[in-house]
Design a protein around this motif. Structure first.
Motif, PDB file in Angstrom:
ATOM      1  N   HIS A 215       0.840  -1.209   0.000  1.00  0.00           N
ATOM      2  CA  HIS A 215       0.000   0.000   0.000  1.00  0.00           C
ATOM      3  C   HIS A 215       0.873   1.256   0.000  1.00  0.00           C
ATOM      4  CE1 HIS A 215      -3.424   2.585   0.636  1.00  0.00           C
ATOM      5  NE2 HIS A 215      -2.915   3.059   1.758  1.00  0.00           N
ATOM      6  N   HIS A 270      -7.001   9.621  -0.274  1.00  0.00           N
ATOM      7  CA  HIS A 270      -5.823   9.390  -1.119  1.00  0.00           C
ATOM      8  C   HIS A 270      -5.791  10.345  -2.309  1.00  0.00           C
ATOM      9  CE1 HIS A 270      -5.960   5.468   0.998  1.00  0.00           C
ATOM     10  NE2 HIS A 270      -4.658   5.565   0.918  1.00  0.00           N
ATOM     11  N   HIS A 290      -3.783  12.134   5.518  1.00  0.00           N
ATOM     12  CA  HIS A 290      -3.382  10.796   5.061  1.00  0.00           C
ATOM     13  C   HIS A 290      -2.205  10.865   4.081  1.00  0.00           C
ATOM     14  CE1 HIS A 290      -3.830   6.498   4.915  1.00  0.00           C
ATOM     15  NE2 HIS A 290      -3.798   6.525   3.597  1.00  0.00           N
ATOM     16  N   HIS A 294       1.612   8.795   3.994  1.00  0.00           N
ATOM     17  CA  HIS A 294       2.318   8.191   2.855  1.00  0.00           C
ATOM     18  C   HIS A 294       3.595   8.944   2.496  1.00  0.00           C
ATOM     19  CE1 HIS A 294      -0.498   5.110   1.156  1.00  0.00           C
ATOM     20  NE2 HIS A 294      -1.385   5.780   1.874  1.00  0.00           N
TER      21      HIS A 294
HETATM   22 ZN   LIG Z   1      -3.228   5.013   2.374  1.00  0.00          ZN
END
Ligand SMILES: [Zn+2]
Ligand SMILES: [Zn+2]
Length: 352
Positions: A215, A270, A290, A294
């Motif tokens: 992911h 995302h 979020h 990442h």
């Molecule tokens: Zn994610």
């Protein structure tokens, strides 16, 4: 022209440089025509062979007048957009493929298609779910990402888009397996905190991290990137969240609505969206929150585990949201995860 040549040419067309994608070049109509043609074709195939390619919940819809009208409109729009692209664009590949897909769907019976095949097994692939999933998610998020992009230079068909669409396809095809293990969250907050702990475990436990790393291998964030998740991670998450849910009996409709909301929410956080959402980001997980999970930066390692409520990260001391800043890039330092769906599926099992 071989199949391999055609595939490469199609990819070059989809990933064409900006001047060849500009308004008036026939690119937008070509991509829209091809996408609608393929979506229409997938829906007609699932109407023809519902036992093999339709979700039972959706196949009940197939006979509905409005569903048929919807499929007809998709095919007509797909064909019209393809013809427009053929007229505008020097390369005829997108227009030809889109028109062929729409015509093939018409030859198979079009929107009037009754079921053809018997249904020997209870197993099916959710082809109609995949088509509707891409259609509706794309319709919501592509315009949103165009209107307020975080990275305006990032094209729709960016690096590794094919992998991420394939993740969509696998999850949709396996919808039956996933539905079996995912009966839905019971107590919102309990479930959310269980998910946060689970997410944390996926980062902290080395063998679990090898799955979750897939992911985090996304180097570009957009509505497609959220789909990238190792199949076993999806299974583990669903199986473990189901336990508290069994305890409290929620109505199936409420459960399905919840799953849909969670799915749209995950796509949203995302997305390649520049929305800063001050104030809101104190209460709810936002794209910027979020994206930091990442981020490639050192400061972004092991922060922002929350899926819905940033409060949990505040409690655990893992909250990181510098004012107005976005990460410089995404992924894992050194980019250890290979590219390609199948290499990523095998990645956690490889000897290191
Ligand atoms: Zn994610
Ligand atoms: Zn993570």
């Amino acid at each position: 022209m071989s199949l391999q040549d055609t595939r490469q040419k199609l990819r070059n067309e989809l990933e064409a440089p900006a001047p060849l994608r500009a308004f008036g070049t026939g690119w937008i109509s070509g991509v829209a025509g091809l996408a609608l043609g393929l979506i229409g074709l997938a829906l007609v195939v699932s109407m023809r062979a519902p036992g093999q390619f339709a979700m039972p919940e959706l196949s009940a819809l197939h006979a509905n007048h409005w569903f048929k009208l919807g499929v007809l409109v998709i095919l007509l729009l797909g064909f019209a957009a393809s013809v427009l692209s053929l007229a505008l664009r020097a390369s005829k590949l997108l227009g030809t493929l889109g028109a062929v897909a729409a015509l093939l769907a018409a030859l198979l019976g079009g929107s009037a298609s009754p079921a053809l095949t018997p249904d020997p097994t209870p197993l099916f692939l959710g082809l109609d779910w995949f088509a509707l999933n891409v259609l509706f998610t794309g319709l919501i998020f592509i315009p949103m990402e165009r209107i307020s992009p975080l990275r305006a230079e990032q094209p729709l068909f960016r690096d590794e888009w094919r992998e991420d669409i394939f993740y969509y396809l696998v999850s949709s095809f396996m919808v039956q397996v996933l539905a079996f293990v995912s009966f839905a969250p019971a107590k919102w907050v309990a479930a959310a905190s269980a998910l946060v702990s689970l997410h944390r475990a996926f980062h902290r436990v080395p063998w679990l991290w090898n799955f979750h790393a897939v992911h985090h291998s996304a180097q570009h964030m957009d509505w497609m990137a959220g789909a990238r998740m190792h199949f076993l991670e999806i299974l583990i998450l669903r199986t473990l969240t189901v336990i508290p849910m069994f305890a409290l009996g929620f109505a199936p409709t409420a459960v399905n609505v919840y799953i849909l909301l969670v799915y749209l929410y995950s796509t949203f956080i995302h997305a390649n969206l520049s929305w800063r959402l001050p104030v809101v980001d104190q209460l709810l997980v936002t794209p910027r929150f979020h994206h930091w999970h990442h981020g490639i930066e050192k400061e972004a390692i092991d922060v922002n585990f929350s899926i819905h409520f940033p409060l949990f990260d505040r409690l655990f001391g893992t909250h990181y949201l510098p004012k107005d800043k976005w990460p410089a890039g995404y992924g894992i330092e050194g980019h250890p995860v290979p590219k390609g769906y199948w290499a990523q599926l095998l990645y956690p099992f490889r000897r290191r």
